[in-house]
Design an enzyme around this catalytic site. Structure first.
Site, mmCIF file in Angstrom:
data_model
loop_
_atom_site.group_PDB
_atom_site.id
_atom_site.type_symbol
_atom_site.label_atom_id
_atom_site.label_comp_id
_atom_site.label_asym_id
_atom_site.label_seq_id
_atom_site.Cartn_x
_atom_site.Cartn_y
_atom_site.Cartn_z
ATOM 1 N N ASP A 177 33.224 30.524 18.676
ATOM 2 C CA ASP A 177 32.468 31.276 19.675
ATOM 3 C C ASP A 177 31.728 32.441 19.017
ATOM 4 O O ASP A 177 31.757 32.603 17.795
ATOM 5 C CB ASP A 177 33.358 31.701 20.842
ATOM 6 N N ILE A 235 32.010 35.597 18.485
ATOM 7 C CA ILE A 235 32.573 36.668 17.664
ATOM 8 C C ILE A 235 33.427 36.161 16.505
ATOM 9 O O ILE A 235 34.000 36.966 15.774
ATOM 10 C CB ILE A 235 33.399 37.646 18.519
ATOM 11 N N LYS A 236 33.491 34.847 16.312
ATOM 12 C CA LYS A 236 34.329 34.320 15.243
ATOM 13 C C LYS A 236 33.621 34.427 13.887
ATOM 14 O O LYS A 236 32.417 34.638 13.799
ATOM 15 C CB LYS A 236 34.707 32.866 15.530
ATOM 16 N N SER A 237 34.395 34.230 12.821
ATOM 17 C CA SER A 237 33.843 34.337 11.467
ATOM 18 C C SER A 237 32.744 33.312 11.228
ATOM 19 O O SER A 237 31.817 33.547 10.452
ATOM 20 C CB SER A 237 34.962 34.144 10.437
ATOM 21 N N LEU A 238 32.865 32.170 11.852
ATOM 22 C CA LEU A 238 31.807 31.158 11.861
ATOM 23 C C LEU A 238 31.501 30.877 13.324
ATOM 24 O O LEU A 238 32.395 30.525 14.089
ATOM 25 C CB LEU A 238 32.255 29.882 11.148
#
Length: 393
Positions: free
Chosen positions: A187, A189-192
């Site tokens: 999603d 805000i994730k790192s990817l």
């Protein structure tokens, strides 16, 4: 490289970190006219599998969908229990309930906010069908000490690795390569990020085939195959939770730049560790940063002051948060509540600091100084609990 990010990482934690190639990737797919599941999605799956070093990856619409489908693939259903920490985002629990199973809440280690093998063992019952360790903050969870016991009892490990794409275990194996049904979230805000999306690492080719059917309404053929025939077959109950080609295009651009984001997140966490060192009454939650791609930076402060400190940081324009309110205290999940001493202590102490990859060392110093000032002006007394509880098991 052109980097498109928030103008203020302190005030926009929920904005993604973009590498500058995502818009061109979306435009390329828009021109194809194929926006559902398609070749772009399948190429993203192959690239994810190559990055992780696994045989296959099944991409889906969200991390929650990944958990739901993985539990179904594990045979979880009505009458079953799934062991899960209470200290997680509510999506973990909702995915369990979506199968008709019930959550069995487990406590966590106060130093890591993750379950341990001992916590899981203590929570097992005769109706346990699966265990869902949550890799909080990106830190890998080692259930090797009970792996043989779980296997002997037919209990499947479904890893909630929403925070942990790119992280590794102490032995160097990436999260997703240890034989569990591992679920990632992509999603915003994730790192990817894919904008929104998720993925499952299946254990067998048959499991991968079933996951692909279930994500496309139980149908056994993708759209390109269906349009060449006069009909199609629905093999089982399914859901509309495939990953669109537009989201996959974003994910592919993000994956190409992932080494940069991983490095930025590790540097950011280490900078926080240095800035926070020596501040009285602050305990940093350990993410094993040498092997993890950190998702967040969480501290513990004395419970009597946490809410006041949170309010003062926001008044200073610093978006602190609390991740997460324990699920066994949530009204929707009260039927499965049980005493969880460490989780209940942590619930009143934890505070998430801004962790946007665009933060500078100056930003981190500002956050640390504001945190120290907020604690200095808080009422004195009842400040020993953080250090004492941090050593508990």
């Amino acid at each position: 490289m052109t980097v498109v990010t928030s103008p203020s990482g302190l005030a926009a934690n929920a904005r993604p970190y973009l590498h500058g190639t995502e818009l061109a990737a979306i435009a390329r797919v828009l021109e194809t006219g194929q926006y559902g599941h398609g070749a772009e999605t399948e190429q993203f799956e192959r690239e994810l599998a190559a990055f992780l070093g696994v045989e296959d990856v099944v991409a889906v619409a969200t991390g929650t969908a990944a958990l739901h489908l993985a539990l179904l693939a594990a045979g979880v259903g009505p009458g079953d229990e799934v062991v899960v920490p209470s200290l997680t985002f509510c999506a973990s629990v909702q995915a369990i309930l979506a199968t008709g199973a019930a959550p069995r809440f487990a406590d966590v280690d106060p130093t890591t906010l993750c379950v341990t093998a001992d916590h899981v063992r203590a929570a097992l019952t005769p109706t346990t069908r699966a265990v869902m360790p949550v890799l909080y903050g990106g830190r890998a969870v080692d259930l090797a000490p009970i792996a043989a016991d779980l296997a002997a009892r037919g209990i499947v490990v479904v890893e909630d690795a929403a925070h942990a794409f790119g992280s590794a275990h102490p032995g160097g194996r990436r999260v997703g390569t240890t034989g569990a049904l591992t679920c990632f979230s992509f999603d915003a805000i994730k790192s990817l990020t894919c904008g929104d999306g998720g993925a499952i690492v299946p254990r067998t080719p048959d499991e991968a085939q079933r996951l692909r059917r279930v994500r496309l309404l139980g149908m056994g053929a993708v759209r390109e195959e269906r349009v060449r025939t006069v009909g199609y077959q629905v093999h089982e109950a399914g859901f509309r939770c495939h990953l669109s080609t537009l989201h996959a295009a974003i994910g592919r651009a993000q994956l190409a730049g992932f080494p940069e984001i991983a490095s930025r997140r590790q540097r950011l966490w280490r900078s926080y560790a240095a800035a926070l060192a020596g501040i009285p009454d602050v305990s940093l939650v350990d993410l094993d940063v040498a092997r993890s791609v950190p998702f967040n930076c969480v501290v513990r402060v004395p419970a009597p002051h946490r809410d006041t400190v949170h309010a003062r940081l926001h008044a200073d324009g610093i978006q602190a948060g609390v991740h997460y309110p324990p699920n066994h205290r949530q009204p929707a999940f009260s039927a499965w509540s049980s005493p969880l001493p460490a989780t209940e202590t942590l619930a009143d102490e934890i505070l998430s600091l801004p962790f946007h990859p665009d933060l500078t060392d100056g930003d981190i110093t500002r956050v640390a100084d504001a945190l120290a000032a907020a604690l200095r002006t808080a009422p004195t007394g009842s400040t020993a609990a953080v250090g004492q509880e941090a050593g508990a098991r």
